[in-house]
Design an enzyme around this catalytic site. Structure first.
Site, PDB file in Angstrom:
ATOM      1  N   LYS A 266      -7.864  -6.708   8.290  1.00  0.00           N
ATOM      2  CA  LYS A 266      -7.391  -6.696   9.825  1.00  0.00           C
ATOM      3  C   LYS A 266      -8.008  -6.054  10.419  1.00  0.00           C
ATOM      4  CE  LYS A 266      -2.741  -6.772   5.880  1.00  0.00           C
ATOM      5  NZ  LYS A 266      -1.952  -6.537   6.060  1.00  0.00           N
TER       6      LYS A 266
ATOM      7  N   GLU B  21      10.084   2.098  13.512  1.00  0.00           N
ATOM      8  CA  GLU B  21       8.446   3.092  12.903  1.00  0.00           C
ATOM      9  C   GLU B  21       7.675   3.504  14.160  1.00  0.00           C
ATOM     10  OE1 GLU B  21       7.074  -0.425  10.116  1.00  0.00           O
ATOM     11  OE2 GLU B  21       6.881  -1.347  12.332  1.00  0.00           O
TER      12      GLU B  21
ATOM     13  N   ASP C  71      -0.544  -5.843  10.925  1.00  0.00           N
ATOM     14  CA  ASP C  71      -0.440  -7.282  10.987  1.00  0.00           C
ATOM     15  C   ASP C  71      -2.613  -6.698  11.144  1.00  0.00           C
ATOM     16  OD1 ASP C  71       1.405  -9.143   9.672  1.00  0.00           O
ATOM     17  OD2 ASP C  71       2.213  -7.738  11.339  1.00  0.00           O
TER      18      ASP C  71
ATOM     19  N   THR D 196       0.892  -1.202   0.241  1.00  0.00           N
ATOM     20  CA  THR D 196      -0.049  -0.026   0.199  1.00  0.00           C
ATOM     21  C   THR D 196       0.502   1.181   0.129  1.00  0.00           C
ATOM     22  OG1 THR D 196      -1.587  -1.183   1.703  1.00  0.00           O
ATOM     23  CG2 THR D 196      -2.107   0.950   1.348  1.00  0.00           C
TER      24      THR D 196
ATOM     25  N   GLY E 160       5.797  -8.415  11.115  1.00  0.00           N
ATOM     26  CA  GLY E 160       6.646  -9.250  10.196  1.00  0.00           C
ATOM     27  C   GLY E 160       7.857  -8.258   9.987  1.00  0.00           C
ATOM     28  N   GLY E 161       8.247  -7.355   9.579  1.00  0.00           N
ATOM     29  CA  GLY E 161       9.208  -6.727   9.317  1.00  0.00           C
ATOM     30  C   GLY E 161      10.436  -7.016   9.930  1.00  0.00           C
TER      31      GLY E 161
ATOM     32  N   ASP F 226       1.958   4.097   7.478  1.00  0.00           N
ATOM     33  CA  ASP F 226       2.966   2.406   7.983  1.00  0.00           C
ATOM     34  C   ASP F 226       1.009   1.465   7.393  1.00  0.00           C
ATOM     35  OD1 ASP F 226       4.074   0.345   8.164  1.00  0.00           O
ATOM     36  OD2 ASP F 226       5.016   1.063  10.367  1.00  0.00           O
ATOM     37  N   GLY F 227       2.213   0.082   8.079  1.00  0.00           N
ATOM     38  CA  GLY F 227       0.616  -1.122   7.965  1.00  0.00           C
ATOM     39  C   GLY F 227       0.497  -1.562   9.196  1.00  0.00           C
TER      40      GLY F 227
END
Length: 227
Positions: free
Chosen positions: A117, A99, A80, A28, A92-93, A77-78
């Site tokens: 989500k 962040e 989970d 995204t 994940g990252g 940001d995204g």
């Protein structure tokens, strides 16, 4: 148009010309970078993500170091999973410490997600990730055993020999929790363990969430209110 691109288009409305923005990682965010380029918007970008930095460079966007800014206007940001109290989990990252630094500097910290989500409360289907000082790994692992955990393990990668290291040179401990936790209290408890740099729980920094679905994008605020 897929829902991620639709979410990126909505996010563009929150960006003003000449502002400093924070960008996390994920597809995204890549859509958003493309839109910034297509609309020829001048912004300065701060990012903790190596991949996002490369994408911004390729798009001709100016990337500045987080050490050179004292405030970020808006960060995106995204995650989970995110719940109706705007408590989010990122697994994940493994760059959650940086962040959170971006989030802390930001006037607005907005998550971009699809509707799958969003949950009433975090379910902990994904692990809470702890960034841990290497010297403290045994101690932290022992302390975590007193938490309501299902299991925990040091993160490894098939692409390298040995455990995954963060850019700070630390280790990542994936902690699988039992459901039904008080997320804010859990974040405080993890942060209070000596040797833990930070956890991937974000319970106090998210200001709003843009939720994309097949029918459009809604803005979700604390308490689950949408508009």
């Amino acid at each position: 148009m897929d829902v991620k691109q639709r979410c990126a288009e909505k996010a563009l409305e929150y960006i003003t010309e000449g502002s400093i923005i924070g960008l996390g990682g994920g597809s995204t965010i890549k859509h958003l970078i493309t839109l910034l380029k297509e609309n020829k918007m001048y912004v300065k970008v701060v990012t903790p993500s190596w991949e996002t930095k490369q994408t911004c460079n390729d798009a001709g966007l100016e990337v500045v170091s987080i050490t050179d800014v004292t405030k970020i206007d808006t960060a995106f940001d995204g995650c989970d999973q995110v719940d109706q109290q705007l408590h989010a989990l990122k697994s994940g990252g493994g760059i959650h410490t940086r962040e959170k630094l971006v989030a802390g500097l930001s006037e607005e910290y907005i998550l971009l997600v699809d509707e799958t989500k969003v949950v009433p409360v975090l379910t902990y289907d994904h692990p809470v990730v702890l960034e841990v000082l290497p010297q403290a790994l045994r101690f932290v692992t022992q302390q975590v055993e007193s938490f309501p955990v299902r299991s925990s393990h040091v993160r490894h990668s098939s692409e390298q020999d040995g455990p995954v290291r963060t850019e700070n040179g630390n280790l990542l401990l994936d902690v699988f929790m039992k459901a039904g936790q008080d997320s804010a209290d859990l974040e405080r408890r993890f942060k209070g363990v000596n040797g833990v740099v930070d956890s991937s729980l974000f319970t106090s920094v998210v200001t709003k969430v843009l939720v994309a679905g097949e029918t459009g994008v809604q803005e979700m605020n604390k308490g689950g209110d949408v508009r």
